[in-house]
Design an enzyme around this catalytic site. Structure first.
Site, PDB file in Angstrom:
ATOM      1  N   ASP A  27     -11.457  23.082 -16.810  1.00  0.00           N
ATOM      2  CA  ASP A  27     -12.068  24.425 -16.460  1.00  0.00           C
ATOM      3  C   ASP A  27     -12.612  25.331 -17.600  1.00  0.00           C
ATOM      4  O   ASP A  27     -11.873  25.679 -18.584  1.00  0.00           O
ATOM      5  CB  ASP A  27     -11.017  25.328 -15.701  1.00  0.00           C
ATOM      6  CG  ASP A  27     -11.507  26.449 -14.919  1.00  0.00           C
ATOM      7  OD1 ASP A  27     -12.543  26.640 -14.760  1.00  0.00           O
ATOM      8  OD2 ASP A  27     -10.648  27.005 -13.901  1.00  0.00           O
ATOM      9  N   ASP A 121     -18.400  25.288 -13.344  1.00  0.00           N
ATOM     10  CA  ASP A 121     -17.717  25.586 -14.540  1.00  0.00           C
ATOM     11  C   ASP A 121     -16.574  24.661 -14.357  1.00  0.00           C
ATOM     12  O   ASP A 121     -15.389  24.953 -15.375  1.00  0.00           O
ATOM     13  CB  ASP A 121     -17.338  27.006 -14.865  1.00  0.00           C
ATOM     14  CG  ASP A 121     -16.563  27.857 -13.642  1.00  0.00           C
ATOM     15  OD1 ASP A 121     -16.422  27.147 -12.698  1.00  0.00           O
ATOM     16  OD2 ASP A 121     -16.006  28.824 -14.047  1.00  0.00           O
ATOM     17  N   GLU A 122     -16.069  23.801 -13.504  1.00  0.00           N
ATOM     18  CA  GLU A 122     -14.872  23.051 -13.366  1.00  0.00           C
ATOM     19  C   GLU A 122     -15.050  21.869 -12.779  1.00  0.00           C
ATOM     20  O   GLU A 122     -16.006  21.929 -11.964  1.00  0.00           O
ATOM     21  CB  GLU A 122     -13.703  24.085 -12.644  1.00  0.00           C
ATOM     22  CG  GLU A 122     -14.014  24.500 -11.392  1.00  0.00           C
ATOM     23  CD  GLU A 122     -13.022  25.153 -10.582  1.00  0.00           C
ATOM     24  OE1 GLU A 122     -11.861  24.810 -10.719  1.00  0.00           O
ATOM     25  OE2 GLU A 122     -13.286  26.091  -9.794  1.00  0.00           O
TER      26      GLU A 122
END
Length: 418
Positions: A27, A121-122
């Site tokens: 993350d 983003d993860e």
């Protein structure tokens, strides 16, 4: 955006016991804010709010410096500025975030083909099959963190565990810029003291229902009578929570995730009472959603709308279409039909349109008659004109001359469909 501010952070060393682990959850730390700092190093160390500066918009993300004042995602920017008056407001640059996201995902895929992106983003990674190439799961996690830092210039946090659920919880505990390894044998000890709100999939309403019955930790879920859990959250979610509380999670990495939705929202500078104006805005947003669908080669099976009133109460409505479509007129008609079902007539702060249950365009073929043939031809011509001359040159006639000072702040909401 994660809600944590970095306090209570727990991390492991590279040589931590990772026996029985295979899943990484990676993350990025305060991703939007980190990209803005990457592009403007003068922002480093400042409390940053990513959002429109008019005070009517909501926070898209915030740096850890701002989060320590209580700033959170989806909070009105005006409220965020009251909490952190020294914060710097930075307009979001979504195309730039997508660009950096592609760099990060490419690094993940250089280690293993088993990568499941959850958002820009993860992602989850299964590294069981690449241990001979790269080392143990914790060593791979350390390599990934180093490469993201060196090659992209931002930081990430990694949870290493035997299951997706525990890996995701571990990465949250390790933020920012950390790694937490939970060996398979340590799973229950790790889970037991964690609050029920920390469980992946437990929303605010479910958490409140559990806490009202004295069920506050994951251990409490394991110890609670099944009848109590069923009454609190329903039988289906109750059974799922018991499994997760015991460390049981059979979900595997899905490398072919189907895109779920494409949407656009608009926050008005002034609350709007004019329902005819709002119907026009829903149609305009539907046109934008449809254009994105056509560019990506998708059709929508369901249309949903979001309406947020001046007291911040938000209503959502959805409708399954008779036939999947990427025609803006059809999506707009459905959006307005949903809007008419809302009886509340208070001033409106925000409206949004979303296309859901996406599938590849043309998958069902066309019948003998195509009711949308004319609109399909018109919108195809619009697509061609936009491609040649840009978005600003083409609009519906009803939208011309509507510069009434509404000062709308538009928030594109799309999940990987670009």
């Amino acid at each position: 955006m994660g809600q944590g501010d970095g306090r209570g952070r727990t991390v492991s060393s590279v040589d931590a016991d990772d026996t029985g682990t295979r899943i990484l959850h990676v993350d990025m730390d305060a991703f939007y804010a980190a990209v803005e700092v990457l592009d403007d190093p003068g922002l480093r160390g400042l409390p940053l709010i990513i959002g429109a500066p008019d005070g009517r918009s909501v926070v898209s993300s915030a740096s850890y410096e701002a989060r320590r004042y209580g700033v959170r995602a989806a909070m009105p920017v005006a409220q965020a500025m009251r909490l952190c008056p020294t914060a710097r407001i930075v307009m979001p640059h979504f195309h730039r975030y997508q660009e950096v996201s592609r760099q990060v995902m490419a690094i993940f895929e250089s280690f293993t083909p088993l990568v499941e992106p959850l958002s820009v983003d993860e992602a989850f990674l299964d590294v069981q099959g690449v241990r001979r190439l790269w080392g143990s799961p914790s060593q791979i996690a350390a390599l990934i963190r180093a490469r993201v830092s060196e090659e992209v210039g931002i930081t990430c946090s990694v949870g290493v565990a035997a299951t997706k659920h525990v890996a995701k919880m571990a990465s949250t505990v390790a933020k920012p810029d950390g790694m937490l390894v939970v060996a398979a044998a340590d799973t229950l000890d790790f889970l037991s003291p964690r609050p029920v709100r920390a469980m992946w999939g437990v929303g605010p309403k479910a958490a409140e229902a559990l806490e009202a019955r004295g069920i506050r930790t994951i251990k409490d879920i394991r110890d609670a009578p099944s009848e109590m859990l069923d009454r609190a959250v329903g039988a289906a979610l109750s059974a799922r929570l018991v499994q997760l509380a015991r460390g049981q999670d059979a979900r595997v990495i899905e490398t072919d995730r189907v895109e779920k939705s494409v949407g656009h929202e608009e926050t008005f500078e002034h609350d709007i009472l004019d329902r005819e104006f709002l119907r026009g805005e829903l149609l305009r947003l539907a046109d934008r959603v449809a254009a994105r669908l056509r560019r990506a080669g998708w059709e929508a099976g369901t249309v949903s709308i979001k309406v947020r009133f001046d007291d911040f109460r938000t209503l959502n409505r959805s409708q399954t279409l008779a036939e999947p479509t990427a025609v803006g007129q059809r999506i707009g008609e459905s959006a307005n039909a949903l809007f008419e079902q809302i009886e509340r007539r208070d001033p409106v702060r925000l409206v949004g349109v979303r296309a859901e249950k996406l599938r590849p365009a043309g998958g069902g073929g066309l019948g003998l008659w195509d009711d949308d043939e004319d609109w399909r031809r018109v919108e195809g011509a619009v697509d061609d004109a936009v491609a040649r001359f840009g978005n600003a040159t083409i609009t519906r006639a009803r939208h011309l001359g509507r510069d009434d000072g509404r000062g709308a702040v538009q928030h594109p909401k799309a999940h990987g469909v670009d």
